[in-house]
Every structure is written in C-alpha cells, then in structure tokens.
Scaffold this active site. Structure first.
Site, short mmCIF file in Angstrom:
data_model
loop_
_atom_site.label_atom_id
_atom_site.label_comp_id
_atom_site.label_asym_id
_atom_site.label_seq_id
_atom_site.Cartn_x
_atom_site.Cartn_y
_atom_site.Cartn_z
N HIS A 12 0.85 -0.06 -13.47
CA HIS A 12 1.68 -1.30 -13.75
C HIS A 12 2.97 -1.13 -13.58
O HIS A 12 3.52 -0.06 -14.38
CB HIS A 12 1.13 -1.95 -14.97
CG HIS A 12 1.53 -3.55 -15.32
ND1 HIS A 12 1.05 -4.40 -14.59
CD2 HIS A 12 2.70 -3.60 -15.93
CE1 HIS A 12 1.60 -5.65 -15.06
NE2 HIS A 12 2.76 -5.16 -15.99
N ILE B 243 -10.93 -6.88 -12.37
CA ILE B 243 -12.07 -6.23 -12.03
C ILE B 243 -13.21 -6.66 -13.03
O ILE B 243 -13.12 -7.02 -13.97
CB ILE B 243 -11.87 -4.79 -12.39
CG1 ILE B 243 -10.66 -4.25 -11.74
CG2 ILE B 243 -12.89 -3.77 -12.08
CD1 ILE B 243 -10.57 -4.42 -10.37
N GLY C 41 0.81 -1.29 0.04
CA GLY C 41 -0.21 -0.21 0.13
C GLY C 41 0.78 1.15 0.01
O GLY C 41 0.34 2.20 0.34
N LEU D 255 -4.61 -7.01 -7.29
CA LEU D 255 -4.27 -8.22 -8.08
C LEU D 255 -5.24 -8.97 -8.59
O LEU D 255 -5.08 -9.92 -9.68
CB LEU D 255 -3.36 -9.09 -7.36
CG LEU D 255 -1.94 -8.50 -6.70
CD1 LEU D 255 -1.27 -9.46 -6.15
CD2 LEU D 255 -1.08 -7.79 -7.90
C1 GAR Z 1 3.14 -1.58 -7.52
O1 GAR Z 1 4.80 -1.53 -7.97
C2 GAR Z 1 2.45 -1.67 -8.68
O2 GAR Z 1 2.77 -1.05 -9.98
C3 GAR Z 1 2.29 -3.10 -8.68
O3 GAR Z 1 2.39 -3.46 -7.47
C4 GAR Z 1 2.96 -2.60 -6.65
C5 GAR Z 1 2.40 -2.34 -5.43
O4 GAR Z 1 3.06 -1.58 -4.59
N1 GAR Z 1 1.05 -3.58 -9.58
C6 GAR Z 1 0.98 -4.65 -10.29
O5 GAR Z 1 2.10 -5.45 -10.28
C7 GAR Z 1 -0.21 -4.91 -10.83
N2 GAR Z 1 -0.28 -5.71 -11.87
P1 GAR Z 1 2.51 -0.85 -3.12
O6 GAR Z 1 1.54 -1.88 -2.38
O7 GAR Z 1 3.57 -0.75 -2.33
O8 GAR Z 1 1.74 0.28 -3.62
#
Ligand code: GAR
Length: 188
Positions: free
Chosen positions: A104, A88, A12, A85
């Site tokens: 992404h 939707i 988050g 993840l």
């Molecule tokens: C982020 O790097 C986001 O781009 C990735 O998860 C991470 C969440 O970080 N999203 C994906 O890989 C979606 N396919 P956070 O929980 O520290 O914000």
C-alpha cells in the site's frame, strides 16, 4: 521452489521488479500474473517477461472458485498483490492464510480503505500537508488494508512536493523493499 502469483490492475512496475529480482533464484519463482483489467500495463510486461497472464472478470473472481482452483492447480504457494484494486474474496483469503501479501502506498492505517489507491492516496497526503509518508507491506484479509503489517518504510514529504513527487518517492521505496520483504517472508 516456492511459486508466486502476482495480481495487478495497473502498470505492473512492481510485478516486473519482483519478477526480475527472482529470475535467478533457486528458491522462489514468479509463475503467473493475474489481472482484472484488459488495458493494464502488466499484461504487456507479462508478455515481454514470458510470464503467463490470466485475465478475469468480477463475477468469476468474487462469486466462483475458478481463481482459487487455478492457483491451486498451478501449485501457487504465495499470492502477491502489486497494485491490485479489488477486494479479495473470502474463498481466496481462506485458501491462502497469511500467504497473500499486499503493498500500500502510504503508512497504514493512514490513507487506507476502499477508494484509497494510487494517486488518490498521494493527493490526500499532499492536501493534508503530511510531513512524512511511506509504504506498507501487509498480510491480506477480507477487509481493505486491514491485515497485519509486515513492514513499513518512510520518507519526508517536503512542502514543495506535488502528488507526483510523492508518487515517485513511494515507487522508489516499493521497488527497493517489496522484493526483499517477499524473499524474507517466504524463505524464513
Ligand atoms: C503501487 O504504488 C501500489 O502501492 C499501489 O498501486 C501502485 C501500483 O503500481 N497500490 C494501491 O494503491 C492499493 N491500494 P505498479 O502497477 O506500477 O506496480
């Protein structure tokens, strides 16, 4: 005031960054965090930041209107996916056309699709000896990572970079640009 809800499955850090960015905004407020993961760091962040956080399971999310109803009852205008993840479901996409925004950690269409998230992306980028990678902010449709691209930013991947180094470069760009791009989209 436009109201934003943020979905997150993990740490988050983006959810927190976006929330802090809009703390004093007269135009945009972050009103709600939602997560599918009871262990997610975003839940503790929500508690600390004073943002109500809703947990839900797969059946509720994918097979009922409960989450859409919750968002509508709270007058949420935009949905932000920040490390969320699950796919939707159609009812949510239809309820928020061009108002669901995902980030992404790669330059889509490269390294997108089911199973391509977080460290899996960074490991693949390094394994393939990519010379550059980056971030993509895009609208969300019913398919993983295929909605219209709103914004991309790049960085160089050095031969010596590990997946963790790539993850760090991604995070710097995400924290810098994600709140700004959300603001531009909502305010314009
Ligand atoms: C982020 O790097 C986001 O781009 C990735 O998860 C991470 C969440 O970080 N999203 C994906 O890989 C979606 N396919 P956070 O929980 O520290 O914000």
């Amino acid at each position: 005031m436009k109201k934003v809800a943020i979905f997150a499955s993990g740490s988050g850090s983006n959810a927190e960054r976006i929330t802090s960015y809009f703390t004093d905004s007269q135009l945009i407020s972050v009103d709600l965090f939602l997560s599918n993961n009871p262990q997610a760091g975003v839940i503790e962040r929500g508690r600390r930041l004073g943002i109500p956080t809703v947990l839900f399971d797969k059946k509720t999310f994918a097979k009922t209107d409960k989450i859409v109803d919750l968002l509508k009852n709270q007058h949420i205008d935009y949905v932000i996916l920040a490390g969320f993840l699950w796919l939707i479901p159609e009812n949510l996409v239809k309820a928020y056309p061009d108002k669901i925004i995902n980030i992404h950690p790669a330059l889509l269409p490269k390294y997108g699709g089911k199973g391509m998230w977080g460290h899996f992306v960074h490991e693949a980028v390094v394994a393939n000896k990519e010379k550059e990678s980056g971030i993509t902010i895009h609208f969300v449709n019913e398919r993983y990572d295929e909605g219209k691209v709103i914004f991309q930013a790049k960085f160089d991947v050095l031969p010596s970079d590990s997946p963790d180094d790539v993850a760090h470069k991604v995070q710097l760009l995400e924290h810098k640009y994600f709140p700004e791009i959300i603001e531009k989209l909502i305010v314009n």
